[in-house]
Design an enzyme around this catalytic site. Structure first.
Site, PDB file in Angstrom:
ATOM      1  N   CYS A   1      -5.336 -15.589 -16.228  1.00 43.14           N
ATOM      2  CA  CYS A   1      -4.678 -14.450 -15.592  1.00 43.14           C
ATOM      3  C   CYS A   1      -3.513 -13.944 -16.447  1.00 43.14           C
ATOM      4  O   CYS A   1      -3.736 -13.402 -17.520  1.00 43.14           O
ATOM      5  CB  CYS A   1      -4.266 -14.810 -14.170  1.00 43.14           C
ATOM      6  SG  CYS A   1      -4.011 -13.347 -13.128  1.00 43.14           S
ATOM      7  N   LEU A   2      -2.250 -14.105 -16.005  1.00 46.15           N
ATOM      8  CA  LEU A   2      -1.130 -13.706 -16.856  1.00 46.15           C
ATOM      9  C   LEU A   2      -1.207 -14.419 -18.191  1.00 46.15           C
ATOM     10  O   LEU A   2      -0.888 -13.840 -19.246  1.00 46.15           O
ATOM     11  CB  LEU A   2       0.207 -14.006 -16.167  1.00 46.15           C
ATOM     12  CG  LEU A   2       1.464 -13.659 -16.977  1.00 46.15           C
ATOM     13  CD1 LEU A   2       1.583 -12.155 -17.215  1.00 46.15           C
ATOM     14  CD2 LEU A   2       2.723 -14.187 -16.288  1.00 46.15           C
TER      15      LEU A   2
ATOM     16  N   GLY B   1       0.719 -16.023 -13.309  1.00 41.59           N
ATOM     17  CA  GLY B   1       2.095 -15.718 -12.924  1.00 41.59           C
ATOM     18  C   GLY B   1       2.230 -14.257 -12.557  1.00 41.59           C
ATOM     19  O   GLY B   1       1.281 -13.472 -12.680  1.00 41.59           O
TER      20      GLY B   1
ATOM     21  N   GLU C   1     -10.116 -21.682 -10.944  1.00 36.89           N
ATOM     22  CA  GLU C   1      -9.842 -22.725  -9.952  1.00 36.89           C
ATOM     23  C   GLU C   1     -10.243 -22.292  -8.554  1.00 36.89           C
ATOM     24  O   GLU C   1     -10.269 -23.094  -7.624  1.00 36.89           O
ATOM     25  CB  GLU C   1      -8.367 -23.129  -9.985  1.00 36.89           C
ATOM     26  CG  GLU C   1      -7.402 -22.192  -9.288  1.00 36.89           C
ATOM     27  CD  GLU C   1      -7.093 -20.934 -10.074  1.00 36.89           C
ATOM     28  OE1 GLU C   1      -6.384 -20.050  -9.542  1.00 36.89           O
ATOM     29  OE2 GLU C   1      -7.563 -20.816 -11.229  1.00 36.89           O
TER      30      GLU C   1
ATOM     31  N   ASN D   1      -6.319 -11.763  -9.117  1.00 38.03           N
ATOM     32  CA  ASN D   1      -5.024 -11.289  -8.624  1.00 38.03           C
ATOM     33  C   ASN D   1      -4.180 -10.856  -9.820  1.00 38.03           C
ATOM     34  O   ASN D   1      -3.458 -11.651 -10.396  1.00 38.03           O
ATOM     35  CB  ASN D   1      -4.301 -12.402  -7.844  1.00 38.03           C
ATOM     36  CG  ASN D   1      -2.887 -11.990  -7.471  1.00 38.03           C
ATOM     37  OD1 ASN D   1      -2.557 -10.803  -7.471  1.00 38.03           O
ATOM     38  ND2 ASN D   1      -2.041 -12.951  -7.164  1.00 38.03           N
TER      39      ASN D   1
ATOM     40  N   SER E   1       1.866 -15.557  -8.165  1.00 39.69           N
ATOM     41  CA  SER E   1       1.587 -14.263  -8.781  1.00 39.69           C
ATOM     42  C   SER E   1       1.948 -13.102  -7.856  1.00 39.69           C
ATOM     43  O   SER E   1       2.063 -11.959  -8.313  1.00 39.69           O
ATOM     44  CB  SER E   1       0.109 -14.161  -9.176  1.00 39.69           C
ATOM     45  OG  SER E   1      -0.216 -15.113 -10.161  1.00 39.69           O
TER      46      SER E   1
ATOM     47  N   GLY F   1      -2.328  -7.073 -11.849  1.00 40.06           N
ATOM     48  CA  GLY F   1      -2.098  -5.638 -11.892  1.00 40.06           C
ATOM     49  C   GLY F   1      -2.130  -5.063 -13.285  1.00 40.06           C
ATOM     50  O   GLY F   1      -1.913  -3.856 -13.466  1.00 40.06           O
ATOM     51  N   TYR F   2      -2.383  -5.914 -14.300  1.00 45.25           N
ATOM     52  CA  TYR F   2      -2.403  -5.478 -15.699  1.00 45.25           C
ATOM     53  C   TYR F   2      -3.694  -5.954 -16.346  1.00 45.25           C
ATOM     54  O   TYR F   2      -4.344  -6.880 -15.852  1.00 45.25           O
ATOM     55  CB  TYR F   2      -1.188  -6.029 -16.446  1.00 45.25           C
ATOM     56  CG  TYR F   2       0.118  -5.447 -15.947  1.00 45.25           C
ATOM     57  CD1 TYR F   2       0.719  -4.377 -16.603  1.00 45.25           C
ATOM     58  CD2 TYR F   2       0.732  -5.963 -14.799  1.00 45.25           C
ATOM     59  CE1 TYR F   2       1.899  -3.832 -16.132  1.00 45.25           C
ATOM     60  CE2 TYR F   2       1.905  -5.414 -14.318  1.00 45.25           C
ATOM     61  CZ  TYR F   2       2.485  -4.343 -14.989  1.00 45.25           C
ATOM     62  OH  TYR F   2       3.651  -3.803 -14.508  1.00 45.25           O
TER      63      TYR F   2
ATOM     64  N   HIS G   1      -9.578 -16.226 -11.871  1.00 46.86           N
ATOM     65  CA  HIS G   1      -9.123 -17.576 -11.527  1.00 46.86           C
ATOM     66  C   HIS G   1     -10.292 -18.543 -11.393  1.00 46.86           C
ATOM     67  O   HIS G   1     -10.967 -18.579 -10.368  1.00 46.86           O
ATOM     68  CB  HIS G   1      -8.315 -17.547 -10.230  1.00 46.86           C
ATOM     69  CG  HIS G   1      -6.942 -17.013 -10.401  1.00 46.86           C
ATOM     70  ND1 HIS G   1      -5.862 -17.811 -10.683  1.00 46.86           N
ATOM     71  CD2 HIS G   1      -6.475 -15.746 -10.368  1.00 46.86           C
ATOM     72  CE1 HIS G   1      -4.779 -17.065 -10.805  1.00 46.86           C
ATOM     73  NE2 HIS G   1      -5.127 -15.802 -10.627  1.00 46.86           N
TER      74      HIS G   1
END
Length: 362
Positions: free
Chosen positions: A248-249, A221, A334, A290, A45, A292-293, A332
């Site tokens: 995440c992504l 990602g 994990e 982690n 990422s 940014g969007y 996350h």
């Protein structure tokens, strides 16, 4: 050797070069984790980004072959206040300076990372150039303002696998739809008796369904989810056909597949200490993040519900479909690097998969 970080607004931060004695450019972001620097370096990422760590001493427990989240570092550059030159840990097989040199990652230490982080928080994430040696700062200032970092449609293809592959496990067949997966996601699925087939980001829904999966995990990602329209289209075709979990992504792509909207955060969420509230139970989890969007809450359709929010800024951290076996989280579970509060989400996914198998007699 002296080194410099030049931001696109002309601000210059000075430090001492270590790692690979070269230069790089990328989006400059900060991470507030106290540990896990090796996992941060190798997290896909972070592809195309220059990462600043706010914790002052980095490298004190060295590096080893077991803590990798991908085969090599994915960051463009690395900035710390102090890099430990003599690590002490029984697992260490090397030090961070040599590791970065071997993988051609430029880095700076001795930087006022507190001032740099405050600058990014005040003015937002921005482009930057990391350079060492005898450089022309005026030229670098000009380049930093105009030279685009690796971004957009090039990011995900740089970190996904080229061909599908399968990792044998139990009788649950799970497809990992890979946009830049962290290895610990795969480790968790295999730990839960899953045979995992890792499919490239360019896979079509028909390709994924041909593997006869009991469930699909859409991975994390790099970059803007709107730069991956083919992933959105594939996920949209999978809705209602197989249980889905996004991370995440993957969470953002799933939201876009549900016809919601996403937007860029001023400086993102990156660290192992972000408080997230479960709106169903009221419980607060400390999470590893982690990104940014974020997903725009008011854009979600009526058949999707927000399940988790970030207590720092109120942004969406989780969603669930009201009828279909579909859910996702922005953080996350994990937990590498980071806390272990959210590991339960993998068990929820497995329960969802097993319930679907029972209904279908598989």
């Amino acid at each position: 050797m002296q080194g410099f970080l030049v931001l696109e607004d002309g601000t210059v931060f000075t430090g001492e070069a270590f790692g690979h004695p070269g230069s790089c450019h990328g989006e400059v972001v900060f991470n507030t984790s106290m540990t896990g620097y090796q996992e941060i370096l190798t997290d896909p990422s972070y592809c195309g980004q220059i990462v600043v760590l706010t914790y002052p001493l980095i490298g004190n427990y060295g590096v080893n072959a077991e803590d990798l989240e991908s085969p090599r570092p994915q960051v463009a550059g690395f900035i710390v206040h102090e890099a430990c030159s003599r690590p002490s840990n029984w697992r260490a097989t090397g030090d961070i300076d040599r590791y970065l040199k071997e993988n051609h990652i430029p880095a700076l230490q001795g930087v006022d990372t507190r001032a740099l982080t405050r600058h990014l928080r005040r003015h937002g994430t921005m482009r930057g150039i990391l350079a060492v040696g005898d450089v022309d700062l005026d030229e670098l200032k000009s380049r930093a303002a105009t030279e685009p970092p690796l971004s957009g449609p090039r990011l995900v293809p740089a970190v996904t696998n080229k061909e599908p592959f399968t990792l044998a496990g139990g009788d649950r067949r799970i497809v990992l739809y890979n946009f830049g997966v962290k290895e610990n996601i795969i480790r968790w699925l295999r730990r839960l008796d899953c045979t995992v087939t890792v499919m490239p980001a360019g896979s079509r829904a028909a390709d994924i369904l041909a593997a006869r999966p009991h469930g699909v995990v859409v991975s994390n990602g790099p970059g803007d989810p709107k730069d991956v329209p083919y992933g959105v289209a594939t996920i949209r075709e999978l809705l209602g056909k197989v249980p889905l979990m996004g991370i995440c992504l993957g969470h953002q792509l799933l939201a876009l597949a549900l016809r919601a909207d996403t937007y860029k955060l001023p400086f993102g969420h990156r660290g192992g200490n972000h408080p997230v509230k479960d709106l169903n139970t009221g419980r607060v989890y400390i999470t590893s993040q982690n990104h940014g969007y974020a997903v725009r809450a008011e854009s979600l359709p009526e058949d999707a519900a927000v399940t988790h929010i970030n207590l720092n800024d109120g942004t969406v951290e989780g969603l669930r479909h009201r009828q279909l076996p579909v859910f996702s989280v922005q953080y996350h579970p994990e937990s590498s690097p980071g806390p272990t509060d959210s590991e339960y989400l993998f068990y929820e996914f497995i329960e969802m998969v097993d319930a679907a198998r029972e209904r279908e007699g598989d």
